[in-house]
Design a protein around this motif. Structure first.
Motif: not given
Ligand SMILES: [Zn+2]
Length: 393
Positions: A271-272, A279-280, A343-346, A354-355
């Motif tokens: 994750a970052s 993102q994860l 990649l999951l974006l938050y 968003t994936e």
């Protein structure tokens, strides 16, 4: 006059096929279903490896779950061979099983002959209470909780992401938590690094994290690495861990970690965070893309948190760290679909997830090759990092 109980047993044993422990041992795992018909306390003291447990009192109601095919080979055993002979008779005469045998001498003779016995993991009464809410979930249950207690998870960093991850993984009963961090607790950390406390400012983060984990769950063993992860120590530190939780904030270490974990086949939950965005993804070697498939070169310099101090919303690493902890629990227990190849974006400000699909790069410099071809010299190497940070100002 009715026959005595002993006489009935003798007669039934004559009608039932009996097999020697040597034959059972020889055929273990070869399509023979071995069923232990003893009581739960007896089963818990040790049973034949791979056996299924159907206590004789539940034979009629549970046998179909353990042995759905009535023509398959089934061997029953108990402590001495008596109860299993009676149970075999029931299966044959009342339930229509055609290929049933009872093991002579039961597990007593099995043990006397020196064959292996498997001890099921049992939880202490305290553990049954502590993990009760996990035990109620069919996807976790005793088996999943046992896997968690046996698992070894390595956290890279006891900072923003590592703090919540460590606390929840400790609470969940992950048996061994390794923590790599060479920093001391600073007052500026406490806005988000919730494993640390004001009275531990100035102490090493690994010690502070260990104190918090010990207070939370005595089942967890903490292994401390108060060092910076680099090419000289990475292989030695990460080997033997089941999952690695990556919370590092710099690209050289991320590339190094990627190359080392692909070589060893260890999945990484990465994750970052930056500002209000996180993102994860899960990089599971050869099951999905690796970090280099996603980032063949480092992302644009202005998005590189390691090039200087950046702002971050204090709760954001909490959100992302707990998503990481969730992926770790899934990987360890086998529950659900891990975030492999995704990649999951938050975005916290807009509250949107968003994936994105991430594909394996067939020409990836690392994960497209046989692992034994990846050399020490090329691990962690990537295009000109110094110039890249200088450009970021
Ligand atoms: Zn790759």
């Amino acid at each position: 006059m009715s026959p005595s109980g002993a006489e009935v047993i003798r007669q039934i044993k004559q009608q039932v096929e009996e097999v020697d422990p040597a034959e059972v041992s020889e055929h273990l795992g070869n399509g023979v279903t071995v069923i232990d018909v003893r009581e739960s306390e007896e089963w818990d003291r040790g049973h034949i490896p791979g056996a299924k447990h159907v206590p004789r009192g539940y034979l009629e109601s549970r046998i179909e779950g353990a042995a759905p095919n009535r023509d398959a080979r089934i061997v029953l055993y108990c402590a001495s061979g008596q109860r299993s002979a009676l149970a075999a008779h029931t299966l044959k005469d009342l339930l229509g099983y055609t290929n049933v045998a009872s093991m002579t001498g039961g597990i007593t003779l099995w043990k006397d002959r020196g064959y292996k016995v498997e001890l099921p993991r049992t939880l202490t009464p305290q553990q049954r209470d502590r993990y009760g809410r996990h035990l109620l979930l069919p996807e976790i249950g005793l088996e999943g909780q046992s896997k968690l207690l046996d698992s070894k998870v390595l956290l890279l960093g006891a900072g923003g992401l590592g703090s919540p991850t460590a606390l929840y993984l400790a609470a969940a009963g992950v048996g061994t938590l390794g923590i790599v961090d060479d920093d001391d607790v600073d007052v500026s950390n406490l806005q988000r690094q919730i494993i640390h406390t004001t009275d531990r400012i100035g102490t090493p983060k690994v010690d502070s994290a260990e104190a918090a984990i010990a207070a939370l769950n005595p089942d967890v063993k903490v292994v401390k690495y108060p060092v910076r992860l680099d090419a000289s120590n990475i292989m030695e530190i990460i080997e033997g861990y089941d999952v690695i939780v990556d919370g590092v904030d710099n690209f050289p270490t991320r590339y190094l970690l990627n190359d080392a974990t692909v070589r060893l086949g260890i999945p990484v939950v990465s994750a970052s965070i930056l500002g209000f965005d996180g993102q994860l993804s899960v990089f599971k070697p050869h099951d999905g893309p690796c970090y280099r498939c996603l980032y063949p070169v480092p992302p644009p310099a202005e998005l590189a948190p390691s090039c200087g101090a950046n702002g971050v919303l204090g709760v954001l690493p909490g959100t992302m760290g707990l998503l990481q902890a969730t992926e770790v629990v899934k990987l360890v227990t086998g529950a659900g679909e891990p975030l492999v190849g995704r990649l999951l974006l938050y975005e916290a400000l807009s509250a949107t997830f968003t994936e994105l699909k991430v594909r394996r790069d067939p020409d990836c410099p690392i994960c497209s090759r046989p692992v034994d071809e990846i050399t020490d010299e090329e691990m962690g190497v990537f295009p000109d990092y110094e110039a890249f940070c200088a450009a970021a100002g």
